[in-house]
Scaffold this motif. Structure first.
Motif, PDB file in Angstrom:
ATOM      1  N   ASN A 189      26.643  26.239  72.933  1.00 39.81           N
ATOM      2  CA  ASN A 189      25.736  25.661  73.924  1.00 39.81           C
ATOM      3  C   ASN A 189      26.476  24.956  75.042  1.00 39.81           C
ATOM      4  O   ASN A 189      26.008  24.950  76.186  1.00 39.81           O
ATOM      5  N   LYS A 190      27.633  24.357  74.749  1.00 40.26           N
ATOM      6  CA  LYS A 190      28.395  23.692  75.806  1.00 40.26           C
ATOM      7  C   LYS A 190      28.803  24.710  76.867  1.00 40.26           C
ATOM      8  O   LYS A 190      28.687  24.463  78.065  1.00 40.26           O
ATOM      9  N   ARG A 191      29.257  25.859  76.430  1.00 41.15           N
ATOM     10  CA  ARG A 191      29.672  26.900  77.372  1.00 41.15           C
ATOM     11  C   ARG A 191      28.468  27.422  78.147  1.00 41.15           C
ATOM     12  O   ARG A 191      28.537  27.608  79.371  1.00 41.15           O
TER      13      ARG A 191
ATOM     14  N   ILE B 167      35.679  25.183  74.569  1.00 40.70           N
ATOM     15  CA  ILE B 167      34.250  25.087  74.837  1.00 40.70           C
ATOM     16  C   ILE B 167      33.569  26.274  74.184  1.00 40.70           C
ATOM     17  O   ILE B 167      33.886  27.422  74.474  1.00 40.70           O
TER      18      ILE B 167
ATOM     19  N   LEU C  52      27.809  15.147  76.318  1.00 40.19           N
ATOM     20  CA  LEU C  52      29.160  15.484  75.851  1.00 40.19           C
ATOM     21  C   LEU C  52      30.036  15.996  76.993  1.00 40.19           C
ATOM     22  O   LEU C  52      31.199  15.607  77.124  1.00 40.19           O
ATOM     23  N   LEU C  53      29.457  16.868  77.824  1.00 38.09           N
ATOM     24  CA  LEU C  53      30.214  17.400  78.965  1.00 38.09           C
ATOM     25  C   LEU C  53      30.562  16.293  79.957  1.00 38.09           C
ATOM     26  O   LEU C  53      31.630  16.304  80.566  1.00 38.09           O
TER      27      LEU C  53
ATOM     28  N   VAL D  82      24.105  17.987  75.110  1.00 41.38           N
ATOM     29  CA  VAL D  82      25.263  18.743  75.597  1.00 41.38           C
ATOM     30  C   VAL D  82      25.739  18.184  76.931  1.00 41.38           C
ATOM     31  O   VAL D  82      26.944  18.035  77.162  1.00 41.38           O
TER      32      VAL D  82
END
Length: 79
Positions: A6-8, A3, A42-43, A39
């Protein structure tokens, strides 16, 4: 699965609260709402977050899953 970026940031932001709306995350992180929505999608596919009210178009509320919390803790340990 790694990760990054931006995902993190979105995952860490969600972990601080019980649930959040995409615009709240966008305001807190200084990101565009479209970026946050992408995002979150995706998560969600990765099973790290879920939508509390999937049947409603607005406002959607998102929460981190146990898998997401574990992944966030693993990322925090590496940093």
């Amino acid at each position: 699965m790694c990760i990054k970026g931006n995902k993190r940031r979105v995952l860490c932001c969600l972990c601080k609260y019980d649930y959040r709306r995409p615009y709240q995350i966008a305001n807190e992180l200084g990101l565009c709402i479209n970026t946050v929505s992408n995002v979150l999608g995706l998560l969600k596919k990765e099973g790290l977050v879920y939508c509390l009210n999937e049947d409603y178009y607005r406002p959607r509320l998102y929460r981190v899953t146990e898998k997401g919390k574990k992944k966030k803790n693993r990322v925090a340990l590496i940093e």
